[in-house]
Scaffold this motif. Structure first.
Motif, PDB file in Angstrom:
ATOM      1  N   PHE A   1       4.089  -8.090   0.966  1.00 58.97           N
ATOM      2  CA  PHE A   1       3.967  -9.480   1.417  1.00 58.97           C
ATOM      3  C   PHE A   1       3.203 -10.269   0.368  1.00 58.97           C
ATOM      4  N   ASP A   2       3.730 -11.411   0.002  1.00 53.69           N
ATOM      5  CA  ASP A   2       3.078 -12.264  -0.992  1.00 53.69           C
ATOM      6  C   ASP A   2       3.019 -13.690  -0.440  1.00 53.69           C
ATOM      7  N   THR A   3       1.797 -14.163  -0.188  1.00 56.37           N
ATOM      8  CA  THR A   3       1.600 -15.538   0.299  1.00 56.37           C
ATOM      9  C   THR A   3       0.752 -16.330  -0.688  1.00 56.37           C
ATOM     10  N   SER A   4       0.877 -15.983  -1.953  1.00 57.39           N
ATOM     11  CA  SER A   4       0.072 -16.634  -2.988  1.00 57.39           C
ATOM     12  C   SER A   4       0.372 -18.122  -3.093  1.00 57.39           C
ATOM     13  N   LEU A   5       1.642 -18.485  -2.894  1.00 52.67           N
ATOM     14  CA  LEU A   5       2.022 -19.895  -2.972  1.00 52.67           C
ATOM     15  C   LEU A   5       1.887 -20.528  -1.594  1.00 52.67           C
ATOM     16  N   PRO A   6       1.218 -21.663  -1.487  1.00 49.12           N
ATOM     17  CA  PRO A   6       1.030 -22.313  -0.173  1.00 49.12           C
ATOM     18  C   PRO A   6       2.363 -22.604   0.506  1.00 49.12           C
TER      19      PRO A   6
ATOM     20  N   ARG B   1     -19.013  10.855   6.621  1.00 46.62           N
ATOM     21  CA  ARG B   1     -19.157  12.282   6.890  1.00 46.62           C
ATOM     22  C   ARG B   1     -19.620  12.459   8.334  1.00 46.62           C
ATOM     23  N   THR B   2     -19.416  13.641   8.878  1.00 50.11           N
ATOM     24  CA  THR B   2     -19.892  13.942  10.220  1.00 50.11           C
ATOM     25  C   THR B   2     -20.720  15.216  10.182  1.00 50.11           C
ATOM     26  N   ASN B   3     -21.464  15.444  11.240  1.00 52.50           N
ATOM     27  CA  ASN B   3     -22.247  16.670  11.347  1.00 52.50           C
ATOM     28  C   ASN B   3     -21.371  17.888  11.609  1.00 52.50           C
ATOM     29  N   ALA B   4     -20.043  17.674  11.771  1.00 53.78           N
ATOM     30  CA  ALA B   4     -19.101  18.774  11.958  1.00 53.78           C
ATOM     31  C   ALA B   4     -18.308  19.041  10.679  1.00 53.78           C
ATOM     32  N   SER B   5     -18.879  18.641   9.538  1.00 50.03           N
ATOM     33  CA  SER B   5     -18.347  18.964   8.202  1.00 50.03           C
ATOM     34  C   SER B   5     -17.072  18.207   7.838  1.00 50.03           C
ATOM     35  N   HIS B   6     -16.853  17.040   8.439  1.00 53.14           N
ATOM     36  CA  HIS B   6     -15.751  16.193   8.001  1.00 53.14           C
ATOM     37  C   HIS B   6     -16.251  15.252   6.914  1.00 53.14           C
ATOM     38  N   LEU B   7     -15.423  15.034   5.929  1.00 52.79           N
ATOM     39  CA  LEU B   7     -15.753  14.123   4.828  1.00 52.79           C
ATOM     40  C   LEU B   7     -14.504  13.345   4.477  1.00 52.79           C
ATOM     41  N   GLY B   8     -14.646  12.012   4.366  1.00 50.13           N
ATOM     42  CA  GLY B   8     -13.490  11.196   4.039  1.00 50.13           C
ATOM     43  C   GLY B   8     -13.905   9.857   3.476  1.00 50.13           C
ATOM     44  N   SER B   9     -12.924   8.988   3.316  1.00 53.17           N
ATOM     45  CA  SER B   9     -13.203   7.678   2.738  1.00 53.17           C
ATOM     46  C   SER B   9     -12.233   6.649   3.310  1.00 53.17           C
ATOM     47  N   PHE B  10     -12.587   5.389   3.152  1.00 51.58           N
ATOM     48  CA  PHE B  10     -11.720   4.277   3.524  1.00 51.58           C
ATOM     49  C   PHE B  10     -12.157   3.059   2.724  1.00 51.58           C
ATOM     50  N   ARG B  11     -11.333   2.035   2.768  1.00 53.09           N
ATOM     51  CA  ARG B  11     -11.677   0.795   2.081  1.00 53.09           C
ATOM     52  C   ARG B  11     -11.430  -0.378   3.015  1.00 53.09           C
ATOM     53  N   THR B  12     -12.421  -1.218   3.186  1.00 55.56           N
ATOM     54  CA  THR B  12     -12.242  -2.407   4.005  1.00 55.56           C
ATOM     55  C   THR B  12     -11.344  -3.405   3.284  1.00 55.56           C
ATOM     56  N   THR B  13     -10.715  -4.284   4.046  1.00 58.05           N
ATOM     57  CA  THR B  13      -9.773  -5.226   3.460  1.00 58.05           C
ATOM     58  C   THR B  13     -10.501  -6.451   2.908  1.00 58.05           C
ATOM     59  N   PRO B  14      -9.917  -7.123   1.937  1.00 51.22           N
ATOM     60  CA  PRO B  14     -10.471  -8.413   1.503  1.00 51.22           C
ATOM     61  C   PRO B  14     -10.406  -9.418   2.649  1.00 51.22           C
ATOM     62  N   LEU B  15     -11.213 -10.472   2.558  1.00 49.52           N
ATOM     63  CA  LEU B  15     -11.231 -11.475   3.619  1.00 49.52           C
ATOM     64  C   LEU B  15      -9.887 -12.163   3.783  1.00 49.52           C
ATOM     65  N   ASN B  16      -9.203 -12.436   2.703  1.00 56.01           N
ATOM     66  CA  ASN B  16      -7.919 -13.144   2.804  1.00 56.01           C
ATOM     67  C   ASN B  16      -6.975 -12.677   1.698  1.00 56.01           C
ATOM     68  N   PRO B  17      -6.455 -11.445   1.828  1.00 60.19           N
ATOM     69  CA  PRO B  17      -5.566 -10.942   0.782  1.00 60.19           C
ATOM     70  C   PRO B  17      -4.270 -11.744   0.736  1.00 60.19           C
ATOM     71  N   LYS B  18      -3.771 -11.964  -0.465  1.00 59.69           N
ATOM     72  CA  LYS B  18      -2.559 -12.762  -0.638  1.00 59.69           C
ATOM     73  C   LYS B  18      -1.341 -11.909  -1.011  1.00 59.69           C
ATOM     74  N   ARG B  19      -1.559 -10.733  -1.549  1.00 60.17           N
ATOM     75  CA  ARG B  19      -0.437  -9.845  -1.912  1.00 60.17           C
ATOM     76  C   ARG B  19      -0.829  -8.422  -1.543  1.00 60.17           C
ATOM     77  N   TRP B  20      -0.050  -7.790  -0.709  1.00 59.36           N
ATOM     78  CA  TRP B  20      -0.394  -6.459  -0.234  1.00 59.36           C
ATOM     79  C   TRP B  20       0.858  -5.750   0.281  1.00 59.36           C
ATOM     80  N   THR B  21       0.758  -4.447   0.459  1.00 63.01           N
ATOM     81  CA  THR B  21       1.918  -3.603   0.761  1.00 63.01           C
ATOM     82  C   THR B  21       1.637  -2.721   1.967  1.00 63.01           C
ATOM     83  N   ILE B  22       2.633  -2.565   2.821  1.00 66.60           N
ATOM     84  CA  ILE B  22       2.543  -1.622   3.933  1.00 66.60           C
ATOM     85  C   ILE B  22       3.757  -0.696   3.895  1.00 66.60           C
ATOM     86  N   VAL B  23       3.670   0.385   4.649  1.00 68.45           N
ATOM     87  CA  VAL B  23       4.783   1.317   4.833  1.00 68.45           C
ATOM     88  C   VAL B  23       5.174   1.307   6.302  1.00 68.45           C
TER      89      VAL B  23
END
Length: 530
Positions: free
Chosen positions: A498-503, A187-209
């Motif tokens: 992207f899937d890098t689950s298999l070495p 949040r900010t003192n100018a009335s903004h409110l939002g959210s986000f999520r940090t990434t896992p340290l080493n994700p193996k399967r994930w999606t982008i646009v």
């Protein structure tokens, strides 16, 4: 005399039908104002002149003439003294078409310049930091606070001064020392409110646009808000149902020159960014999702290849304020290209406008799209980066798009492209992402030895026109193998999982989304050489 009297009537019919057809084409199919607006203005002037000519001329004898239909006068736009009301309706219909074109071009500029816009959005997020863009025109300073969703205690963040003159009241915060794979509120003192999520340290399967190119109020609907962006609505629905880690937006976030340019200075560019961010089509899901950007020509002007001179100096600061400050750190100080990693995949996002030679220059060793310094950085990255590699280009890497603007893409810089391809073939494999051409094409680049480890997914627009009749993507040379093309659709984006689950294996699932629906899927796999 009869022949002379028939001239304005024939002129009315020709100009009425032409005006209506061109306006529909302009506001619904191809919003090229510099091409069509002069034609629309000229035809409308001729039409109204012909109407006035007939209205003031002496009426001819009507005895013995069969009665005509008033609906024909309205439909074909001619003047009929037997049906004066229908003739006036006809000219009013033409006036409505002219006003529709003017409404399409000018409404947002005069009614929605968005000077009071206040908003926040999420930029680049990794496992321990996040960048937040804030515009707050009514504040002298803005402070951000944040906390994990499960906690109640807010953590004080940076305090930044808001500079209106020269920065359009936009600031970018970086909050750090965060926990990985954790949902946060801010949040900010100018009335903004939002959210986000940090990434896992080493994700193996994930999606982008991946996509590019958007324009508010297109295709034109007089009952829409003039800043509506339908492609954002399709994208919002998609990310609500499909988890995406971030969006790569590859340029033409604004169209400063279409359908009409309202200025050549920084203020005009700032207004264009404000208007896009003022669109009612933004959702909380889109503002929460990290957006990473690169600019292309329409953030400057069409087919820009003028290096860092003149107009570029006016266009760059708004891009820096609204987008670049929230991207991953630039590769070097003062540059706009950058690299970052997500899981086992590394990205190199190229700047394909700032350093390029003139597009009409003869191709050869001295012609460059990247400039020596950026190309050297990319080549070193290709040689030394150990992760799976994604190269991001604002313009298509393939030469398969033909036509008058082909040289604006890598098709006009084949000598430099060949040099890069040789570096790419020497790696385990490279995925190229691009936009710009308002179509989708998947293209494979086999090496002379038959190695097929370089592929491109070029997808756009998120919300803009496509060429309704002209098909320019064609495979001719064996260097660029066409796998699939899809020209239709005013809203297209690519979803890449992207899937890098298999070495030692990268599995990529690509889905083409057109008007919010998946229309084509493709799997591609890379394997590390032993």
């Amino acid at each position: 005399m009869a022949a002379l009297n028939s001239i304005p009537n024939h002129l009315s019919v020709i100009t009425s039908l032409t005006l209506r057809a061109i306006v529909i084409y302009f506001v619904r199919w191809l919003p090229l104002g510099p091409r069509y607006l002069p034609i629309i203005y000229t035809i409308a002037t001729l039409n109204f002149t012909a109407f006035a000519w007939q209205w003031r001329s002496k009426p001819r004898q009507s005895s013995g003439r069969p009665k005509s239909s008033p609906w024909r006068a309205i439909l074909f736009g001619y003047f009929d003294r037997q049906h004066t009301l229908a003739s006036f309706v006809s000219v009013c219909v033409n006036l409505v078409f002219l006003l529709a074109a003017l409404d399409f071009v000018f409404r947002s500029h005069f009614l929605h310049n968005a000077t009071e816009l206040s908003f926040s959005r999420v930029g680049y997020v990794d496992s321990n930091s996040a960048r937040i863009v804030v515009r707050s025109p009514l504040s002298l300073v803005v402070q951000i606070e944040y906390r994990p969703v499960q906690n109640t205690n807010w953590i004080p963040g940076p305090i930044l001064p808001v500079i209106t003159e020269g920065h359009d009241s936009v600031v970018t915060f970086t909050v750090s020392e965060l926990q990985d794979d954790t949902a946060y509120l801010y949040r900010t003192n100018a009335s903004h409110l939002g959210s986000f999520r940090t990434t896992p340290l080493n994700p193996k399967r994930w999606t982008i646009v991946s996509t590019s190119c958007l324009k508010p109020f297109y295709p034109y609907n007089p009952f829409d808000h003039s800043l509506r962006i339908r492609g954002l609505e399709y994208l919002s629905d998609y990310v609500k149902s499909t988890k995406a880690d971030f969006i790569l937006f590859l340029g033409d976030f604004i169209y400063i020159d279409l359908p009409y340019r309202f200025g050549w200075n920084k203020d005009a560019y700032y207004e264009a960014y404000r208007q896009v961010y003022s669109s009612p089509s933004w959702s909380s899901e889109l503002l929460t999702l990290p957006w990473l950007h690169m600019y292309d020509d329409h953030e400057i002007t069409n087919d820009w290849s003028g290096n860092e001179t003149g107009l570029f100096q006016e266009a760059l600061p708004p891009y820096l304020d609204y987008h670049a400050q929230a991207n991953p750190p630039a590769f070097r100080k003062g540059a706009t290209y950058y690299t970052f990693s997500h899981g086992d995949v590394s990205f190199f996002v190229m700047d394909t406008r700032r350093y390029r030679s003139q597009s009409d220059m003869e191709d050869g060793p001295n012609k460059t799209m990247l400039g020596d310094e950026q190309r050297h950085a990319l080549e070193m990255w290709l040689e030394t980066e150990k992760s799976w590699k994604v190269v991001v280009s604002g313009v298509p890497f393939t030469r398969n798009w033909r036509g008058p603007e082909a040289n604006d893409s890598w098709a006009g810089y084949l000598h430099e492209r060949q040099r890069l391809l040789e570096k790419m073939w020497a790696t385990t494999g490279v995925i190229v992402l691009s936009g710009d051409r308002h179509e989708h094409a998947t293209t494979l680049f086999p090496s002379p030895e038959g190695k097929s480890n370089v592929i491109e997914f070029s997808t756009s627009p998120l919300s803009q026109f496509y060429q309704p009749f002209e098909r320019q993507y064609r495979e001719i040379e064996s260097t660029d193998v066409a796998i699939y093309s899809h020209p239709q659709g005013m809203s297209k984006f690519g979803s890449l999982t992207f899937d890098t689950s298999l070495p030692g294996i990268l599995d990529l699932q690509f889905t083409l989304i057109v008007h919010g629906k998946g229309v084509w899927e493709y799997n591609w796999t890379l394997t590390e050489s032993k």
